[in-house]
Design an enzyme around this catalytic site. Structure first.
Site, PDB file in Angstrom:
ATOM      1  N   HIS A  54       2.209   1.782  -3.201  1.00  0.00           N
ATOM      2  CA  HIS A  54       1.268   2.739  -3.780  1.00  0.00           C
ATOM      3  C   HIS A  54       1.768   4.169  -3.672  1.00  0.00           C
ATOM      4  O   HIS A  54       0.986   5.112  -3.716  1.00  0.00           O
ATOM      5  CB  HIS A  54      -0.101   2.611  -3.097  1.00  0.00           C
ATOM      6  CG  HIS A  54      -0.800   1.326  -3.378  1.00  0.00           C
ATOM      7  ND1 HIS A  54      -2.035   1.015  -2.865  1.00  0.00           N
ATOM      8  CD2 HIS A  54      -0.443   0.247  -4.123  1.00  0.00           C
ATOM      9  CE1 HIS A  54      -2.409  -0.192  -3.263  1.00  0.00           C
ATOM     10  NE2 HIS A  54      -1.440  -0.679  -4.033  1.00  0.00           N
TER      11      HIS A  54
ATOM     12  N   ASP B  75       0.857  -1.180   0.000  1.00  0.00           N
ATOM     13  CA  ASP B  75       0.000   0.000   0.000  1.00  0.00           C
ATOM     14  C   ASP B  75       0.895   1.232   0.000  1.00  0.00           C
ATOM     15  O   ASP B  75       2.005   1.173  -0.501  1.00  0.00           O
ATOM     16  CB  ASP B  75      -0.965  -0.034   1.199  1.00  0.00           C
ATOM     17  CG  ASP B  75      -2.308   0.636   0.892  1.00  0.00           C
ATOM     18  OD1 ASP B  75      -2.279   1.833   0.543  1.00  0.00           O
ATOM     19  OD2 ASP B  75      -3.357  -0.015   0.990  1.00  0.00           O
TER      20      ASP B  75
END
Length: 475
Positions: A305, A282
């Protein structure tokens, strides 16, 4: 001549007697349960302590070299070795109570204290909270391994959101060359996580998974030098903290591990995150509502991310973020680069943000503002949103994944983005020769230099409705 020899012999015997007295005095000091530790005694295990079996299946951790924190002058600290409080350190026995007792003793000590998790030991800890305020500043030195239970079913139902919590621990330093392992593999595969489900009948929606290390309502917190891996959810989270320094960390989990943000800050002010390597499933770093004065520098990020402000404004909430700097960062093979993401229906603002000197390596959405953030296809259009203004992108270069445009400015229909400044942006496709067009929607700003791709889609000046949305700002 004989007199000289006699004098030398007497002097030698006197020196040996004094040396023996000093050693005896040192042993007496070291026998206290907590004390001002003499130098060179920190790493000496007590008699009969079981050494860590490096071949044990419970301790197959690869301890990669990390920057060593500055040495501690142990004469200035009272030492609390977790083994003296009953920690076994074999990776199987539960050492939670030993850690809690060591913490409580150190917290009550009037002198600055050092809690030691020695190298060569692996300590199994269940969900627990270390509570302050303490009488002194504490160094929590992790040179060995701290490991979580690996079976989700073994966690109490009411303790599944956090693993190790530090509450009101002003002046805490968590540091060392050791490893903290969240054992998140079985959490990631729970059937309530649809993106990891193994069959079509899996339950949908979020499910509780513990944050590895969480700091609440604490000031002057330092975290440095550690390796942290495989958290069930976020690796670090700071809530309502002030003056936080994070440095020289190595945070890692697989690229497909869900919701495993490296470092998340929420309602936290005056934060420095630097000189660290983060790869996860993430955001490398995520900045939540109420965060102010956050500086991120010299970070290597990816896969993951990217670095995100948000998401903000969920469920029509108000969120404020200001004075954020992201500088000298490398982002590799990530789904996003530098991102601001907000939900429709929210209020508040994101302002005074600088992204400077960032290298992108095969990144989808290297530069992205997304004011239509949604985790499903059922989000309804709403007119209100956060006001995003005074955002600077400078010296951002590298390559992008051609599945997405290199620049995406998707601003709200009713609350346009304003004062967006772009300078020296050069983003080329990682494959092929065709440069994708940027995406711009309701965004006002200036490209002060030539950019690749060209950003002719930026609207000049200010929107006519800007006076109507100034009341949405926070600072």
């Amino acid at each position: 001549m004989p007199l000289t020899r006699f004098t030398v012999v007497v002097a030698f015997m006197l020196l040996m007697f004094l040396w023996g007295s000093i050693k005896t005095e040192g042993r007496h000091r070291h026998s206290n349960s907590h004390h001002r530790s003499p130098k060179n005694t920190i790493s000496i295990p007590p008699t009969g302590a079981p050494p860590l079996n490096s071949n044990s299946s419970n301790n197959n951790h690869s301890m990669s070299p990390l920057p060593s924190p500055a040495p501690v002058d142990s004469d200035s600290y009272s030492l609390f070795d977790v083994r003296a409080y009953g920690a076994v350190g074999n990776g199987v026995n539960d050492d939670t109570n030993a850690f809690k007792t060591a913490w409580d003793s150190a917290c009550a000590e009037m002198n600055p204290s050092l809690i030691l998790v020695p190298g060569g030991y692996s300590c199994l800890l269940k969900s627990t909270i270390f509570v302050g305020p303490c009488q002194n500043n504490i160094i929590f030195q992790v040179d060995g391994v701290i490991v979580a239970p690996d079976e989700p079913d073994s966690w109490p139902v009411n303790s599944r959101r956090n693993w190790l919590v530090f509450y009101r621990t002003d002046g805490l330093t968590l540091r060392g060359g050791g490893l903290i392992d969240g054992k998140g593999e079985k959490w990631w595969d729970l059937p309530c996580k649809p993106h990891k489900a193994k069959n079509a009948t899996a339950m949908h929606g979020p499910c509780d998974s513990p944050v590895a290390l969480r700091f609440f309502s604490s000031r002057n917190v330092t975290v440095e030098g550690l390796k942290v891996q495989n958290s069930p959810q976020f690796h670090f989270r700071f809530d309502q903290c002030r003056y936080v320094t994070v440095s020289s960390l190595h945070i890692s989990s697989p690229a497909l591990s869900p919701n495993t943000d490296g470092i998340h800050v929420e309602a936290t002010e005056n934060v420095l995150i630097h000189n660290s390597v983060i790869s996860n499933g993430d955001d490398c770093v995520s900045i939540g509502a109420g965060s102010l004065n956050v500086h991120i520098e010299n970070i290597t990020c990816g896969p993951g991310h990217g670095i995100s402000i948000g998401s903000l404004g969920k469920q029509n909430s108000r969120a404020c973020v200001a004075n954020v700097t992201v500088k000298n960062v490398v982002i590799r093979h990530s789904d996003n680069g530098v991102r601001i993401k907000t939900w429709q229906g929210g209020s508040g603002s994101v302002s005074s943000v600088t992204f400077d000197s960032i290298h992108m390596d095969t990144v989808r959405n290297p530069i992205i503002i997304d004011q239509y953030y949604c985790l499903s296809k059922s989000c309804q259009n709403q007119t209100s949103n956060l006001f995003i203004s005074d955002i600077t992108y400078s010296n951002i270069k590298g390559t992008y994944d051609v599945r997405s445009p290199p620049v995406h400015f998707g601003c709200s229909d009713s609350v346009p983005c304003t004062n967006i400044t772009v300078t020296e942006v050069e983003l080329l496709p990682a494959m092929g020769q065709i440069i994708s067009d940027p995406f711009c929607w309701n965004v006002y700003g200036t490209a002060r230099t030539m950019t690749i791709p060209p950003l002719a889609c930026l609207q000049e000046g200010l929107p006519g409705s800007v006076t109507d949305i100034d009341g949405n700002t926070c600072y």
